[in-house]
Design a protein around this motif. Structure first.
Motif, mmCIF file in Angstrom:
data_model
loop_
_atom_site.group_PDB
_atom_site.id
_atom_site.type_symbol
_atom_site.label_atom_id
_atom_site.label_comp_id
_atom_site.label_asym_id
_atom_site.label_seq_id
_atom_site.Cartn_x
_atom_site.Cartn_y
_atom_site.Cartn_z
ATOM 1 N N PHE A 94 -7.386 -10.828 41.214
ATOM 2 C CA PHE A 94 -8.607 -10.495 41.938
ATOM 3 C C PHE A 94 -9.213 -11.663 42.710
ATOM 4 N N GLU A 95 -8.983 -12.881 42.266
ATOM 5 C CA GLU A 95 -9.498 -14.003 43.047
ATOM 6 C C GLU A 95 -8.807 -14.103 44.410
ATOM 7 N N PRO A 96 -7.457 -14.075 44.469
ATOM 8 C CA PRO A 96 -6.804 -14.060 45.789
ATOM 9 C C PRO A 96 -7.168 -12.817 46.597
ATOM 10 N N LEU A 97 -7.289 -11.666 45.927
ATOM 11 C CA LEU A 97 -7.638 -10.446 46.637
ATOM 12 C C LEU A 97 -9.015 -10.566 47.281
ATOM 13 N N ARG A 98 -9.961 -11.150 46.584
ATOM 14 C CA ARG A 98 -11.300 -11.312 47.138
ATOM 15 C C ARG A 98 -11.259 -12.136 48.417
ATOM 16 N N GLU A 99 -10.447 -13.192 48.411
ATOM 17 C CA GLU A 99 -10.351 -14.033 49.600
ATOM 18 C C GLU A 99 -9.706 -13.285 50.763
ATOM 19 N N VAL A 100 -8.690 -12.475 50.455
ATOM 20 C CA VAL A 100 -8.038 -11.684 51.504
ATOM 21 C C VAL A 100 -9.018 -10.676 52.088
ATOM 22 N N LEU A 101 -9.790 -10.025 51.220
ATOM 23 C CA LEU A 101 -10.780 -9.060 51.691
ATOM 24 C C LEU A 101 -11.788 -9.717 52.615
ATOM 25 N N ARG A 102 -12.233 -10.917 52.252
ATOM 26 C CA ARG A 102 -13.212 -11.625 53.069
ATOM 27 C C ARG A 102 -12.597 -12.084 54.387
ATOM 28 N N THR A 103 -11.397 -12.637 54.306
ATOM 29 C CA THR A 103 -10.774 -13.207 55.498
ATOM 30 C C THR A 103 -10.478 -12.152 56.546
ATOM 31 N N PHE A 104 -9.923 -11.030 56.104
ATOM 32 C CA PHE A 104 -9.479 -10.014 57.060
ATOM 33 C C PHE A 104 -10.431 -8.825 57.154
ATOM 34 N N LYS A 105 -11.534 -8.888 56.393
ATOM 35 C CA LYS A 105 -12.530 -7.809 56.418
ATOM 36 C C LYS A 105 -11.868 -6.444 56.215
ATOM 37 N N LEU A 106 -11.029 -6.364 55.211
ATOM 38 C CA LEU A 106 -10.307 -5.120 54.945
ATOM 39 C C LEU A 106 -11.265 -4.023 54.498
ATOM 40 N N PRO A 107 -11.063 -2.804 54.985
ATOM 41 C CA PRO A 107 -11.912 -1.681 54.561
ATOM 42 C C PRO A 107 -11.635 -1.317 53.099
ATOM 43 N N VAL A 108 -12.567 -1.615 52.240
ATOM 44 C CA VAL A 108 -12.376 -1.397 50.813
ATOM 45 C C VAL A 108 -12.129 0.072 50.466
ATOM 46 N N PRO A 109 -12.758 1.051 51.153
ATOM 47 C CA PRO A 109 -12.473 2.455 50.814
ATOM 48 C C PRO A 109 -10.997 2.826 50.927
ATOM 49 N N LEU A 110 -10.267 2.182 51.848
ATOM 50 C CA LEU A 110 -8.833 2.470 51.961
ATOM 51 C C LEU A 110 -8.085 1.997 50.716
ATOM 52 N N LEU A 111 -8.469 0.853 50.198
ATOM 53 C CA LEU A 111 -7.848 0.349 48.969
ATOM 54 C C LEU A 111 -8.212 1.243 47.789
ATOM 55 N N ALA A 112 -9.455 1.721 47.770
ATOM 56 C CA ALA A 112 -9.875 2.633 46.702
ATOM 57 C C ALA A 112 -9.082 3.931 46.755
ATOM 58 N N ASP A 113 -8.792 4.404 47.969
ATOM 59 C CA ASP A 113 -7.987 5.622 48.107
ATOM 60 C C ASP A 113 -6.592 5.436 47.518
ATOM 61 N N LEU A 114 -5.995 4.284 47.756
ATOM 62 C CA LEU A 114 -4.662 4.018 47.207
ATOM 63 C C LEU A 114 -4.673 4.042 45.683
ATOM 64 N N LEU A 115 -5.689 3.422 45.089
ATOM 65 C CA LEU A 115 -5.787 3.417 43.635
ATOM 66 C C LEU A 115 -6.048 4.818 43.095
#
Length: 210
Positions: free
Chosen positions: A9-30
């Motif tokens: 989750f620490e690397p994931l948090r940085e990726v989310l911040r860097t690329f501004k990934l839409p979190v709802p899309l990741l939630a859909d995958l889970l």
């Protein structure tokens, strides 16, 4: 929470911040992953193809949308065509894997479609030579082909390496459909797969995609 699996989750948090990934899309995958686990554990079937496609919107479509996000592509047409490609690829994978999924209790042909073609569970077992099952998988394969072809123009609009990679992804899906057809759609007896010999065909077709 990052305190539980910090190496994830620490690397994931940085990726989310860097690329501004839409979190709802990741939630859909889970959510789709959790649904697949629940359905398999409960031996639950999909009632109809609409319910199956709803699963695809969460299991596959977010992947394409995340990639488009990284390339700054957000227009409605591109998103729709990406969804068509991704849903088709998910469905193609289902019809490719019938021989391995059914013995594990993973049923993706919907109850409605099976009833419409007169298919019983026994028709999708390895020793079956059911004409009804052939018609079922044939119809599913034709539908998946139409869906992926509808989305294919997206690959021509994406520039550079990403566009060429998407062309090959599309051609890979179409090639699997060719192999399913070559088996007379009997994927409950044998799983078709790509080999090194298919790559020249896919490259040639990718080059001349319209």
């Amino acid at each position: 929470h990052s305190s539980q699996w910090p190496q994830v989750f620490e690397p994931l948090r940085e990726v989310l911040r860097t690329f501004k990934l839409p979190v709802p899309l990741l939630a859909d995958l889970l959510d789709a992953f959790a649904q697949d686990v629940r359905y398999t554990a409960a031996q639950r079937r999909y009632r109809d193809d609409a319910e199956l496609l709803d699963y695809c919107t969460r299991s596959a479509n977010p992947v394409g949308r995340l990639l488009l996000h990284l390339y700054g592509i957000h227009d409605a047409l591109s998103l729709a065509q990406s969804d068509q490609i991704c849903s088709a690829l998910q469905l193609i994978n289902f019809w490719q894997d019938v021989s391995t999924d059914v013995p594990r209790g993973r049923w993706y042909p919907s109850q409605q479609a099976m009833a419409a073609h007169g298919v019983q569970d026994a028709d999708l077992q390895p020793g079956s030579h059911s004409d009804s099952a052939t018609r079922l998988i044939s119809a599913y394969a034709q539908s998946a082909r139409a869906l992926i072809q509808a989305g294919a123009p997206l690959a021509r609009r994406i520039p550079g390496r990403a566009g060429w990679e998407l062309r090959l992804v599309v051609q890979g899906g179409l090639r699997i459909l060719d192999k399913i057809e070559a088996l007379n759609f009997a994927t409950w007896r044998k799983r078709p797969k790509l080999t090194a010999w298919d790559m020249p065909v896919m490259l040639w077709r990718a080059l001349w995609m319209r």
